[in-house]
Scaffold this motif. Structure first.
Motif, PDB file in Angstrom:
ATOM      1  N   ILE A 142       0.946  -1.101   0.058  1.00 38.92           N
ATOM      2  CA  ILE A 142      -0.045  -0.029  -0.043  1.00 38.92           C
ATOM      3  C   ILE A 142       0.803   1.313   0.041  1.00 38.92           C
ATOM      4  CG2 ILE A 142      -1.805   1.090   1.505  1.00 38.92           C
ATOM      5  CD1 ILE A 142      -2.901  -1.503   2.262  1.00 38.92           C
ATOM      6  N   LEU A 143       1.762   1.209   0.795  1.00 36.83           N
ATOM      7  CA  LEU A 143       2.876   2.367   0.815  1.00 36.83           C
ATOM      8  C   LEU A 143       3.680   2.505  -0.473  1.00 36.83           C
ATOM      9  CD1 LEU A 143       4.340   4.554   2.344  1.00 36.83           C
ATOM     10  CD2 LEU A 143       5.711   2.859   3.284  1.00 36.83           C
ATOM     11  N   PHE A 144       3.966   1.646  -0.973  1.00 39.92           N
ATOM     12  CA  PHE A 144       4.756   1.327  -2.400  1.00 39.92           C
ATOM     13  C   PHE A 144       3.794   2.113  -3.416  1.00 39.92           C
ATOM     14  CE2 PHE A 144       5.956  -1.185  -6.232  1.00 39.92           C
ATOM     15  CZ  PHE A 144       7.162  -0.467  -6.388  1.00 39.92           C
ATOM     16  N   ASP A 145       2.307   1.804  -3.428  1.00 40.33           N
ATOM     17  CA  ASP A 145       1.738   2.259  -4.253  1.00 40.33           C
ATOM     18  C   ASP A 145       1.533   3.619  -4.150  1.00 40.33           C
ATOM     19  OD1 ASP A 145      -0.574   2.394  -6.045  1.00 40.33           O
ATOM     20  OD2 ASP A 145      -2.004   2.165  -4.486  1.00 40.33           O
ATOM     21  N   LYS A 146       1.195   4.228  -2.772  1.00 39.48           N
ATOM     22  CA  LYS A 146       1.070   5.520  -2.678  1.00 39.48           C
ATOM     23  C   LYS A 146       2.337   6.432  -3.234  1.00 39.48           C
ATOM     24  CE  LYS A 146      -1.982   5.313   1.337  1.00 39.48           C
ATOM     25  NZ  LYS A 146      -3.210   5.884   0.596  1.00 39.48           N
ATOM     26  N   VAL A 147       3.646   5.871  -2.993  1.00 40.48           N
ATOM     27  CA  VAL A 147       4.928   6.636  -3.152  1.00 40.48           C
ATOM     28  C   VAL A 147       4.666   6.665  -4.843  1.00 40.48           C
ATOM     29  CG1 VAL A 147       7.281   6.207  -3.307  1.00 40.48           C
ATOM     30  CG2 VAL A 147       6.149   5.805  -1.037  1.00 40.48           C
ATOM     31  N   ILE A 148       4.554   5.709  -5.474  1.00 39.74           N
ATOM     32  CA  ILE A 148       4.632   5.539  -6.959  1.00 39.74           C
ATOM     33  C   ILE A 148       3.732   6.548  -7.375  1.00 39.74           C
ATOM     34  CG2 ILE A 148       4.189   4.397  -9.022  1.00 39.74           C
ATOM     35  CD1 ILE A 148       5.278   1.881  -7.603  1.00 39.74           C
ATOM     36  N   THR A 149       2.455   6.861  -6.938  1.00 38.71           N
ATOM     37  CA  THR A 149       1.298   7.182  -7.398  1.00 38.71           C
ATOM     38  C   THR A 149       1.880   8.986  -7.306  1.00 38.71           C
ATOM     39  OG1 THR A 149      -0.239   5.641  -7.149  1.00 38.71           O
ATOM     40  CG2 THR A 149      -1.120   7.955  -7.223  1.00 38.71           C
ATOM     41  N   VAL A 150       1.987   9.156  -6.009  1.00 38.00           N
ATOM     42  CA  VAL A 150       2.541  10.461  -5.703  1.00 38.00           C
ATOM     43  C   VAL A 150       3.601  11.110  -6.578  1.00 38.00           C
ATOM     44  CG1 VAL A 150       3.344  12.067  -3.996  1.00 38.00           C
ATOM     45  CG2 VAL A 150       1.564  10.810  -3.191  1.00 38.00           C
ATOM     46  N   ASP A 151       4.804  10.367  -6.734  1.00 32.91           N
ATOM     47  CA  ASP A 151       5.763  10.804  -7.692  1.00 32.91           C
ATOM     48  C   ASP A 151       5.315  10.987  -8.902  1.00 32.91           C
ATOM     49  OD1 ASP A 151       8.671  11.115  -7.887  1.00 32.91           O
ATOM     50  OD2 ASP A 151       8.454   9.525  -9.298  1.00 32.91           O
ATOM     51  N   LEU A 152       4.377  10.120  -9.619  1.00 26.03           N
ATOM     52  CA  LEU A 152       4.163  10.236 -10.955  1.00 26.03           C
ATOM     53  C   LEU A 152       3.169  11.687 -10.972  1.00 26.03           C
ATOM     54  CD1 LEU A 152       3.378   6.804 -12.169  1.00 26.03           C
ATOM     55  CD2 LEU A 152       5.371   8.153 -12.876  1.00 26.03           C
ATOM     56  N   MET A 153       2.147  11.841  -9.762  1.00 29.61           N
ATOM     57  CA  MET A 153       1.525  12.981 -10.028  1.00 29.61           C
ATOM     58  C   MET A 153       2.192  14.119 -10.127  1.00 29.61           C
ATOM     59  SD  MET A 153      -1.595  11.728  -7.751  1.00 29.61           S
ATOM     60  CE  MET A 153      -3.161  12.462  -8.279  1.00 29.61           C
ATOM     61  N   GLU A 154       3.334  14.307  -9.066  1.00 33.00           N
ATOM     62  CA  GLU A 154       4.255  15.559  -8.894  1.00 33.00           C
ATOM     63  C   GLU A 154       4.893  15.748 -10.349  1.00 33.00           C
ATOM     64  OE1 GLU A 154       6.676  14.793  -5.597  1.00 33.00           O
ATOM     65  OE2 GLU A 154       5.250  15.266  -4.285  1.00 33.00           O
ATOM     66  N   ARG A 155       5.337  14.613 -10.972  1.00 35.67           N
ATOM     67  CA  ARG A 155       6.069  14.740 -12.428  1.00 35.67           C
ATOM     68  C   ARG A 155       4.964  15.095 -13.261  1.00 35.67           C
ATOM     69  NH1 ARG A 155      11.229  11.671 -12.238  1.00 35.67           N
ATOM     70  NH2 ARG A 155      11.540  11.057 -10.089  1.00 35.67           N
TER      71      ARG A 155
ATOM     72  N   GLY B  35      -2.430   4.467 -13.909  1.00 36.85           N
ATOM     73  CA  GLY B  35      -2.966   4.189 -12.559  1.00 36.85           C
ATOM     74  C   GLY B  35      -3.655   2.790 -12.672  1.00 36.85           C
ATOM     75  N   MET B  36      -4.327   2.658 -13.796  1.00 37.42           N
ATOM     76  CA  MET B  36      -4.992   1.210 -13.870  1.00 37.42           C
ATOM     77  C   MET B  36      -3.824   0.189 -13.944  1.00 37.42           C
ATOM     78  SD  MET B  36      -7.859   2.218 -16.490  1.00 37.42           S
ATOM     79  CE  MET B  36      -8.169   0.529 -17.017  1.00 37.42           C
ATOM     80  N   VAL B  37      -2.694   0.355 -14.631  1.00 35.70           N
ATOM     81  CA  VAL B  37      -1.661  -0.517 -14.721  1.00 35.70           C
ATOM     82  C   VAL B  37      -0.889  -0.848 -13.208  1.00 35.70           C
ATOM     83  CG1 VAL B  37       0.850  -1.125 -15.491  1.00 35.70           C
ATOM     84  CG2 VAL B  37      -0.887  -0.529 -16.986  1.00 35.70           C
ATOM     85  N   ILE B  38      -0.781   0.180 -12.478  1.00 35.06           N
ATOM     86  CA  ILE B  38      -0.328   0.490 -11.087  1.00 35.06           C
ATOM     87  C   ILE B  38      -0.887  -0.394 -10.400  1.00 35.06           C
ATOM     88  CG2 ILE B  38       0.851   1.543  -8.982  1.00 35.06           C
ATOM     89  CD1 ILE B  38       1.552   3.845 -11.220  1.00 35.06           C
ATOM     90  N   LYS B  39      -2.078  -0.165 -10.295  1.00 35.25           N
ATOM     91  CA  LYS B  39      -3.287  -0.802  -9.395  1.00 35.25           C
ATOM     92  C   LYS B  39      -3.305  -2.321  -9.608  1.00 35.25           C
ATOM     93  CE  LYS B  39      -8.327  -0.313  -8.178  1.00 35.25           C
ATOM     94  NZ  LYS B  39      -8.501  -1.766  -8.092  1.00 35.25           N
TER      95      LYS B  39
END
Length: 112
Positions: A38-51, A59-63
């Protein structure tokens, strides 16, 4: 398609190894493993959003990848834990000729 299958195979193998490693490490629970994902998911998502690189498709692929990784890792964790516990109990029973409950205490505290 071949590249996609290789990626999913790598996710599967790494997730299984992660679950087995955590099962063999003292103090880990299934809940802790799931929290790591769950933490890994949040870190990846936030990083991609910031960039500004996060899309619905990304998001669907990550999920999908993380959900399957969680499933594989949890299954490996549970299977390895059960297998390890069975081996320990059999070893203890043979070594101490005690019932399960007396044996489990001695195995955890035995220095051999």
């Amino acid at each position: 398609m071949v590249k996609e299958e290789m990626i999913y195979k790598e996710i599967f193998e790494n997730s299984v190894e992660h679950g087995r490693h955590r099962a063999s490490s003292e103090g880990y629970s299934l809940g802790q493993i799931l929290r790591e994902y769950i933490l890994f998911d949040k870190v990846i998502t936030v990083d991609l959003m910031e960039r500004e690189a996060f899309t619905k498709e990304t998001g669907m692929v990550i999920k999908y990848s993380i959900e399957n990784a969680m499933l594989y890792s949890a299954t490996a964790f549970y299977g390895f834990s059960s297998e390890y516990e069975t081996k320990i109990n059999c070893t203890c029973s043979a070594r101490y000729a005690k019932p399960y409950f007396g044996c489990s205490f001695r195995c955890k505290n035995d220095e051999t």
